[in-house]
Scaffold this active site. Structure first.
Site, PDB file in Angstrom:
ATOM      1  N   GLY A  77       9.276  10.390  16.105  1.00 14.84           N
ATOM      2  CA  GLY A  77      10.283   9.758  15.468  1.00 14.84           C
ATOM      3  C   GLY A  77      10.894   9.086  16.676  1.00 14.84           C
ATOM      4  O   GLY A  77      10.879   9.341  17.839  1.00 14.84           O
ATOM      5  N   CYS A 104       5.321  15.511  18.507  1.00 11.60           N
ATOM      6  CA  CYS A 104       6.311  14.511  19.268  1.00 11.60           C
ATOM      7  C   CYS A 104       7.689  14.975  18.840  1.00 11.60           C
ATOM      8  O   CYS A 104       8.182  16.298  19.046  1.00 11.60           O
ATOM      9  CB  CYS A 104       6.227  13.197  19.247  1.00 11.60           C
ATOM     10  SG  CYS A 104       6.843  12.163  20.556  1.00 11.60           S
ATOM     11  N   HIS A 194       0.534  12.313  21.064  1.00  8.16           N
ATOM     12  CA  HIS A 194       0.250  11.982  19.547  1.00  8.16           C
ATOM     13  C   HIS A 194      -1.356  12.341  19.303  1.00  8.16           C
ATOM     14  O   HIS A 194      -2.185  11.505  19.870  1.00  8.16           O
ATOM     15  CB  HIS A 194       0.479  10.572  19.446  1.00  8.16           C
ATOM     16  CG  HIS A 194       2.088  10.493  19.334  1.00  8.16           C
ATOM     17  ND1 HIS A 194       2.782  10.408  18.344  1.00  8.16           N
ATOM     18  CD2 HIS A 194       2.992  10.218  20.501  1.00  8.16           C
ATOM     19  CE1 HIS A 194       4.003  10.252  18.481  1.00  8.16           C
ATOM     20  NE2 HIS A 194       4.088  10.136  19.529  1.00  8.16           N
ATOM     21  N   GLU A 196      -2.759  11.592  16.560  1.00  9.22           N
ATOM     22  CA  GLU A 196      -3.225  10.787  15.647  1.00  9.22           C
ATOM     23  C   GLU A 196      -3.742   9.508  15.988  1.00  9.22           C
ATOM     24  O   GLU A 196      -4.360   8.894  15.123  1.00  9.22           O
ATOM     25  CB  GLU A 196      -2.218  10.405  14.447  1.00  9.22           C
ATOM     26  CG  GLU A 196      -0.845   9.887  15.022  1.00  9.22           C
ATOM     27  CD  GLU A 196       0.032  10.857  15.672  1.00  9.22           C
ATOM     28  OE1 GLU A 196      -0.211  11.784  16.487  1.00  9.22           O
ATOM     29  OE2 GLU A 196       1.198  10.310  15.588  1.00  9.22           O
ATOM     30  N   SER A 248      -7.621 -12.039  -7.829  1.00 10.99           N
ATOM     31  CA  SER A 248      -7.583 -13.142  -6.760  1.00 10.99           C
ATOM     32  C   SER A 248      -8.755 -13.269  -5.929  1.00 10.99           C
ATOM     33  O   SER A 248      -8.999 -14.437  -5.265  1.00 10.99           O
ATOM     34  CB  SER A 248      -6.413 -12.525  -5.602  1.00 10.99           C
ATOM     35  OG  SER A 248      -6.954 -11.524  -4.947  1.00 10.99           O
ATOM     36  N   GLY A 249      -9.718 -12.176  -6.153  1.00 13.93           N
ATOM     37  CA  GLY A 249     -11.012 -12.380  -5.479  1.00 13.93           C
ATOM     38  C   GLY A 249     -10.936 -11.675  -4.319  1.00 13.93           C
ATOM     39  O   GLY A 249     -11.928 -11.300  -3.502  1.00 13.93           O
ATOM     40  N   GLY A 250      -9.784 -11.086  -4.069  1.00  9.97           N
ATOM     41  CA  GLY A 250      -9.614  -9.941  -2.567  1.00  9.97           C
ATOM     42  C   GLY A 250     -10.042  -8.840  -2.950  1.00  9.97           C
ATOM     43  O   GLY A 250     -10.434  -8.497  -4.168  1.00  9.97           O
ATOM     44  N   ASP A 252      -8.692  -5.682  -3.183  1.00 10.60           N
ATOM     45  CA  ASP A 252      -7.771  -4.718  -4.001  1.00 10.60           C
ATOM     46  C   ASP A 252      -7.744  -5.109  -5.163  1.00 10.60           C
ATOM     47  O   ASP A 252      -8.011  -4.231  -6.042  1.00 10.60           O
ATOM     48  CB  ASP A 252      -6.302  -4.899  -3.411  1.00 10.60           C
ATOM     49  CG  ASP A 252      -6.040  -4.732  -1.796  1.00 10.60           C
ATOM     50  OD1 ASP A 252      -7.075  -4.139  -1.305  1.00 10.60           O
ATOM     51  OD2 ASP A 252      -5.140  -4.871  -1.250  1.00 10.60           O
ATOM     52  N   SER A 253      -7.707  -6.297  -5.789  1.00  8.59           N
ATOM     53  CA  SER A 253      -7.790  -6.771  -7.079  1.00  8.59           C
ATOM     54  C   SER A 253      -9.109  -6.262  -7.559  1.00  8.59           C
ATOM     55  O   SER A 253      -9.150  -6.082  -8.726  1.00  8.59           O
ATOM     56  CB  SER A 253      -7.132  -8.081  -7.364  1.00  8.59           C
ATOM     57  OG  SER A 253      -7.938  -9.168  -6.684  1.00  8.59           O
ATOM     58  N   SER A 254     -10.279  -6.887  -6.805  1.00 15.45           N
ATOM     59  CA  SER A 254     -11.426  -6.980  -7.412  1.00 15.45           C
ATOM     60  C   SER A 254     -11.903  -5.246  -7.798  1.00 15.45           C
ATOM     61  O   SER A 254     -12.388  -5.064  -8.638  1.00 15.45           O
ATOM     62  CB  SER A 254     -12.555  -7.430  -6.407  1.00 15.45           C
ATOM     63  OG  SER A 254     -12.258  -8.597  -6.063  1.00 15.45           O
ATOM     64  N   LYS A 394      -6.435   0.828   2.621  1.00 14.61           N
ATOM     65  CA  LYS A 394      -7.073  -0.035   2.524  1.00 14.61           C
ATOM     66  C   LYS A 394      -8.858   0.070   3.058  1.00 14.61           C
ATOM     67  O   LYS A 394      -9.856  -0.276   1.920  1.00 14.61           O
ATOM     68  CB  LYS A 394      -6.974  -1.342   3.561  1.00 14.61           C
ATOM     69  CG  LYS A 394      -7.862  -2.676   3.312  1.00 14.61           C
ATOM     70  CD  LYS A 394      -6.766  -3.552   2.612  1.00 14.61           C
ATOM     71  CE  LYS A 394      -7.485  -4.967   2.462  1.00 14.61           C
ATOM     72  NZ  LYS A 394      -6.592  -5.652   1.690  1.00 14.61           N
TER      73      LYS A 394
END
Ligand code: XMP
Length: 538
Positions: A77, A104, A194, A196, A248-250, A252-254, A394
């Protein structure tokens, strides 16, 4: 035996009532506001461990106890533990008997809260650093051995100066004598660096050791399991109700639509709003995939005239976005009423949209641009939301798409914004300019695919500038538009770097666009990162 109740069936029907974390081993990440907290979650998920990120100040004792994590990670942070009102972890974190890993700032607050000492400033380290491993530990087993030097990524001003009782040093660096510490009995661990980020090459393995060897997680978070649970949960939520889904064809919505269809079949209706500002062949591809291939009821709203009519003469980016958002809702609302008694609206909301980020300034954040989706609908239409991807990142959505049998080409598609080509055309939108932009975009993406670069790039597209310049073609003068090319790499769209194409590649695309697309006589390449730029031009 036959008198026994069938517990398998019972459990299965109970499953949907449970939250995802109740069905999987899970880790809690307390966020102290680091820019890279999300990467901790990604690394854990990659090792098959479900985790959630909570802001440190929203996590009280009861909530943490009820969550019942197998381990807790304290993130980095921007604050200093030496400040008067420095954030700290709730005491319960150190009293529950579960392993704790401080990163950290997380290490520093752990040390201070447990009676050690943190000092400021003299030895700042930013970027790549080397640590020397000085002792063995279960958390480094099979990854780092005593005597070795290892590369890590540091970003700190303060450092631990005195360890609390029970801790010992596992690794040290020039600027951080306590770069990696452990209290094996209490299973508390801390690192100044870090683990990650990818610049700590073995960081993911150290985190895996924490979750698998110390917290004893088995890695039960798989896409196949997620799919099964998500289907059961959707069925439980919607019963025999009707669901509409804006497509939308993207990606996520598909993926949302295909998952819903698997769960509730033709209780689902998808609405695809063709705003007249889609790319070439976009609408045909979406309709072909959903209606013809998946047999999902799909309404294709061909409303280009409406959108382009209302946008006539509009040049301001925010007015464009708001007009498109409003029209989208109107079209959607009208159709949804016709479908009848739909009670639910499905949306492809992802985990990064859900995580509350820690704000240290407390002030309202500035609106950079009004992103539009169908989020305004539920209040106006009294619809309940179905958001089956809320727990996913994603790349996990893409994995789920593959798990659902969707074609890789579709699942790996670059994001395409709701307002479409409207925001890739600064200034007024006209049909002629849309036609020019479509062709240029097509040529550019064709070359990217041919060069095998599509999957390396987060998003690539052409932009048509409202500027005409003079050129010469053959023996004649031209006076045509300028086209800008954009391509970025990113992990989540929040930050981005421009993609370093070779000059030869850029030259080839430029030649093809100018030769093949009437209306463009000059091509430029955008080398702005985000920040300070944004990915789209408006
Ligand atoms: P910016 O331009 O804000 O974009 O850096 C970040 C990502 O979001 C996409 N984007 C949108 N997506 N509706 C969407 O669904 C929108 O209004 C919108 N605006 C930008 C953009 O394409 C990039 O992937």
């Amino acid at each position: 035996m036959s008198a026994q109740p069938d517990t398998t069936t019972e459990n299965q029907s109970d499953t949907p009532d449970l939250e995802v974390h109740e069905q999987h081993e899970h880790i809690l990440i307390l966020d102290f506001g680091s820019q890279v907290t999300q990467l901790i979650a990604r690394r854990l998920r990659e090792s098959g461990v479900y985790c959630e990120i909570w802001p440190f100040n929203h996590a009280d004792e009861d909530k943490i106890k009820a969550f019942d994590p197998k381990g807790i990670i304290l993130s980095g942070g921007p604050c200093s533990v030496l400040d008067d009102d420095a954030p700290s972890a709730p005491d319960i974190v150190f009293e529950m008997g579960v392993p704790v890993f401080g990163i950290c700032y997380g290490q520093q607050t752990m040390v201070q809260q447990l009676g050690g000492k943190v000092e400021g400033e003299q030895s700042r380290e930013f970027g790549r650093a080397t640590v020397e491993v000085v002792d063995e530990s279960k958390i480094a087993a099979g990854v780092w051995s005593p005597g070795n030097e290892e590369q890590v990524w540091m970003s700190h001003g303060d450092h631990v100066a005195e360890l609390p009782d029970g801790f010992r040093v596992i690794a040290k660096s020039e600027g951080a004598p306590f770069a990696f510490i452990a209290d094996t009995d209490r299973r508390f661990y801390g690192v100044q660096f870090h683990p990650e980020v990818v610049h700590t090459p073995h960081g993911k393995d150290l985190l895996r050791n924490f979750t698998h060897n110390i917290c004893r997680c088995s890695g039960d978070w798989t896409m196949a399991a997620f799919r099964e649970e998500a289907v059961a949960k959707i069925r439980e939520q919607v019963g025999d109700g009707k669901v509409i889904c804006g497509l939308s064809g993207g990606v996520d919505s598909s993926v949302t639509a295909v998952l819903l269809h698997e769960a509730i079949g033709d209780q689902l209706t998808c609405i695809y709003v063709d705003t007249g500002m889609m790319r070439s062949n976009e609408s045909a591809q979406v309709v072909e995939l959903f209606r013809d291939h998946y047999n999902i009821p799909l309404i294709h709203e061909d409303v280009g005239d409406l959108f382009l009519g209302e946008l006539e003469g509009v040049a301001d980016p925010e007015v464009k976005r708001k007009t498109i958002g409003r029209l989208f809702i109107e079209v959607f609302e009208k159709r949804a009423k016709e479908i009848g008694d739909a009670k639910y609206l499905a949306q492809g909301t992802l985990y990064p949209d859900v995580i509350e980020s820690v704000s240290f300034t407390g002030g309202p954040s500035v609106t950079i641009k009004s992103h539009h989706n169908v989020g305004g609908l539920p209040e106006r239409m009294d619809l309940q939301l179905v958001e089956p991807l809320r727990e996913l990142f994603k790349d996990e959505v893409r994995e789920l798409g593959v798990e659902l049998g969707m074609h890789e080409d579709f699942v790996k598609r670059h994001p395409f914004p709701g307002p479409g080509l409207a925001i890739r055309m600064p200034g007024e939108i006209t049909r002629e300019k849309l036609q020019i932009l479509r062709k240029a975009d097509d040529v550019y993406l064709d070359e990217i695919r041919k060069a095998g670069l599509y999957d390396e790039i987060w998003q690539a597209f052409a932009v048509l500038l409202p500027v005409k310049t003079v050129g010469v073609m053959g023996d004649g003068r031209t006076y045509d538009y300028v086209c800008a090319l954009r391509a970025v790499t990113s992990t989540d769209g929040m930050t981005a770097d421009y993609y370093p194409f070779s000059h030869e590649f850029l030259g080839r695309v430029s030649t093809r666009i100018i030769n093949e697309v009437h209306g463009i006589n000059r091509v430029t390449y955008d080398i702005t990162s985000k920040p300070p730029g944004t990915i789209e031009w408006e």
